[in-house]
Motif scaffolding. Sequence first.
Motif, mmCIF file in Angstrom:
data_model
loop_
_atom_site.group_PDB
_atom_site.id
_atom_site.type_symbol
_atom_site.label_atom_id
_atom_site.label_comp_id
_atom_site.label_asym_id
_atom_site.label_seq_id
_atom_site.Cartn_x
_atom_site.Cartn_y
_atom_site.Cartn_z
ATOM 1 N N GLY A 160 0.573 -0.883 0.080
ATOM 2 C CA GLY A 160 0.084 -0.065 0.298
ATOM 3 C C GLY A 160 0.790 1.659 0.192
ATOM 4 N N ILE A 161 0.470 2.325 -0.376
ATOM 5 C CA ILE A 161 1.143 3.818 -0.464
ATOM 6 C C ILE A 161 0.422 4.608 -0.170
ATOM 7 C CG2 ILE A 161 1.782 5.815 -1.820
ATOM 8 C CD1 ILE A 161 2.616 3.886 -4.213
ATOM 9 N N PHE A 162 0.352 4.541 0.837
ATOM 10 C CA PHE A 162 -0.185 5.569 2.482
ATOM 11 C C PHE A 162 0.105 6.915 1.977
ATOM 12 C CE2 PHE A 162 -0.837 1.238 3.743
ATOM 13 C CZ PHE A 162 -1.960 1.348 4.216
ATOM 14 N N VAL A 308 -4.320 4.486 -0.291
ATOM 15 C CA VAL A 308 -4.541 4.921 0.359
ATOM 16 C C VAL A 308 -4.642 6.808 0.927
ATOM 17 C CG1 VAL A 308 -5.690 3.886 2.717
ATOM 18 C CG2 VAL A 308 -4.351 2.226 1.779
ATOM 19 N N LEU A 309 -5.392 7.007 1.031
ATOM 20 C CA LEU A 309 -5.398 8.697 1.010
ATOM 21 C C LEU A 309 -5.370 8.498 3.056
ATOM 22 C CD1 LEU A 309 -8.066 10.107 -0.985
ATOM 23 C CD2 LEU A 309 -5.309 10.246 -0.985
ATOM 24 N N ALA A 310 -4.201 9.215 3.424
ATOM 25 C CA ALA A 310 -4.669 8.758 5.061
ATOM 26 C C ALA A 310 -4.392 10.875 5.625
ATOM 27 C CB ALA A 310 -2.924 7.946 5.336
ATOM 28 N N GLU A 321 -6.221 1.775 8.891
ATOM 29 C CA GLU A 321 -6.373 0.543 9.629
ATOM 30 C C GLU A 321 -6.343 -1.343 8.814
ATOM 31 O OE1 GLU A 321 -3.797 0.924 12.450
ATOM 32 O OE2 GLU A 321 -4.019 2.485 11.863
ATOM 33 N N VAL A 322 -6.862 -1.555 8.723
ATOM 34 C CA VAL A 322 -7.673 -2.312 7.681
ATOM 35 C C VAL A 322 -6.757 -2.835 6.498
ATOM 36 C CG1 VAL A 322 -9.612 -3.560 6.747
ATOM 37 C CG2 VAL A 322 -10.042 -2.603 8.320
#
Length: 440
Positions: A160-162, A308-310, A321-322
């Motif tokens: 994932g790229i957060f 993932v947009l964080a 978190e998931v």
Amino acid sequence: MTEAALINRLDAADIFPAYGRVNHVAATHVEADGPLSALGALCRIEGWGGGEIVAEVTGVSAERVTLVPLHSGTALRPGDRVVALRDNGRILVGDGFAGRAVDALGRPIDSAGPIAMEGVTEAFAPLTAILDRVSPSQSLATGVRAIDGLLPIGIGQRIGIFAASGVGKTRLMEQLAHQVDCDHVIICQVGERGREVESLWTDLQNSVRATTATLVAATSDESAPMRVRAVEQALALAGNWRAKGRHVLLFIDSVTRLAMALREIGLASGEPPTVRAYTPNVLRALPQIVERCGAIRSGGAITAVFTVLAETDDVDDPIVEVMKSLLDGHIVLSRGLAQIGHYPAIDVGRSISRLASRVATLEHHQAAGRALAMLGTYEEARVLVESGLYAAGSDGAIDVAISARPHLRDFLQQSSDLCSTWDETLVCLSRLTSEEATYG
């Protein structure tokens, strides 16, 4: 006409279609008394005035069927006829999709004409058998030193790229798409702006990926079912090519917008909201999407990159978190690094590749560990160093970390149009972290 051809034609004919009638129309969904359909099935709603609209079944009970329209443009009212469509659970796949841009239903959105259909796959096909899903064992060269050197990944890994918006997520994704050696690249853009889709497609067409890249797009103005079906289309294409023994690099951008679309569908279907109003169908769908990627025993692999947009570091963001718990590693982009022009803005201290020890040699793993240790030591002493309270010679480890930091920072920075080979990265990393290294 032969007997077999006649039988096939009769079988394809929808002589007595199942249908029902609309009894309730809301802003986000439609309720009807039929037809009895499975979740995810498509129906045609025949609106008044001759207009038609296709809708997806999102809820079924003994009394009613809940549908969410795939698009707008037709006024609906109670009493309108709802007809079940045949073969609506199938997704088109095949080599004809290579080098093409399509929408969530596999229809071309580029100007290259119709797509030669090779076959179909079921939208809800069963997952690969558990023991046929194998762990990656071969390293994947990305050409990005920060990843290959300190966060090595393998063919078939799910990462994932957060990142928050505006810190270089799309730029890094495009760089990986251009530089990674694979048979196919699939980029699935969910809920993105139309101009971003056009810009990405133009960039792909002007690159070496022109004939091997596939773009699947459902923009932000499209319905929630269309945004979800874009991911299904991308996964079906990737799965078909993986079954042929090929290596597919799949990007899903972004999981956060996918979760929002799933939440919209869940709320319209009456599911109870939980944390951040996400409905149970969101937490059910994400693991299934992740597990459909990866390497399989027969030889094919899907290396998946989920963005993932964080916006914050809050641990109560359920999607962040998931996804961290489901993936084989995550790359965290830092706004602080992006603001000082550090590209790629990868915060290696907060990032991890859970398969690094499997795909990297012992020497590589040890060198990466030493580099991370020096960067971590400096971060712990940053306040003392930058405030001038640290006296040189007080701690040997801190002294080494201070001396090595500028060189490690240069190693981690890289132009987006520069591809560093695997061997070049390892030689440079080994030189910076060897016990004989001197920093001028």
